[in-house]
Motif scaffolding. Structure first.
Motif, mmCIF file in Angstrom:
data_model
loop_
_atom_site.group_PDB
_atom_site.id
_atom_site.type_symbol
_atom_site.label_atom_id
_atom_site.label_comp_id
_atom_site.label_asym_id
_atom_site.label_seq_id
_atom_site.Cartn_x
_atom_site.Cartn_y
_atom_site.Cartn_z
ATOM 1 N N ARG A 67 43.509 36.928 29.790
ATOM 2 C CA ARG A 67 43.825 38.371 30.624
ATOM 3 C C ARG A 67 44.472 38.212 31.703
ATOM 4 O O ARG A 67 44.073 37.722 32.721
ATOM 5 N N ARG A 68 45.480 39.293 32.270
ATOM 6 C CA ARG A 68 45.878 39.300 33.276
ATOM 7 C C ARG A 68 45.128 40.134 34.161
ATOM 8 O O ARG A 68 44.678 41.085 33.806
ATOM 9 N N GLN A 69 44.934 39.728 35.480
ATOM 10 C CA GLN A 69 44.236 40.187 36.413
ATOM 11 C C GLN A 69 45.159 40.544 37.801
ATOM 12 O O GLN A 69 45.768 39.525 38.222
ATOM 13 N N THR A 70 44.811 41.832 38.365
ATOM 14 C CA THR A 70 45.368 41.974 39.591
ATOM 15 C C THR A 70 44.675 41.694 40.750
ATOM 16 O O THR A 70 43.508 41.378 40.580
ATOM 17 N N LYS A 71 45.183 41.557 42.027
ATOM 18 C CA LYS A 71 44.191 41.325 42.887
ATOM 19 C C LYS A 71 42.831 42.349 43.073
ATOM 20 O O LYS A 71 41.820 41.916 43.398
ATOM 21 N N SER A 72 43.340 43.583 42.736
ATOM 22 C CA SER A 72 42.142 44.750 42.756
ATOM 23 C C SER A 72 41.145 44.457 41.809
ATOM 24 O O SER A 72 39.793 44.524 42.045
ATOM 25 N N ASP A 73 41.648 44.008 40.491
ATOM 26 C CA ASP A 73 40.600 43.533 39.481
ATOM 27 C C ASP A 73 39.771 42.564 40.186
ATOM 28 O O ASP A 73 38.373 42.439 39.902
ATOM 29 N N ILE A 74 40.329 41.184 40.614
ATOM 30 C CA ILE A 74 39.471 40.269 41.016
ATOM 31 C C ILE A 74 38.367 40.748 42.168
ATOM 32 O O ILE A 74 37.432 40.242 42.206
#
Length: 83
Positions: A67-74
């Motif tokens: 799953r691709r994650q952005t910095k804000s997701d992390i």
């Protein structure tokens, strides 16, 4: 045509696995099953299923893409762990 979702799921499976031998078989009673044609003889990979069950099976079958994650997701997940 209701089998569009099933066809798209099989195409995504082909891309994930790199195996173009996967094929979907649709029966007259609107049931589906997955077949692998990469060998000498076709191999039936599942029993007959309804459309929703078949799509769920194909999504879970074979290698999964991360799953691709952005910095804000992390950052959000880190905040959830802290609380």
């Amino acid at each position: 045509m209701r089998s569009t979702r099933a066809t798209a799921a099989v195409e995504r499976l082909k891309e994930r696995s790199g195996n173009d031998g996967y094929a979907m078989v649709r029966n007259a009673d609107e049931s589906f099953y997955l077949v692998d044609h990469s060998g000498a003889a076709p191999v039936k990979l599942c029993e007959r299923m309804a459309l929703d069950e078949f799509v769920a099976f194909v999504k879970a079958y074979g290698p999964q893409t991360p799953r691709r994650q952005t910095k804000s997701d992390i950052a959000f997940e880190k905040q959830l762990i802290k609380k």
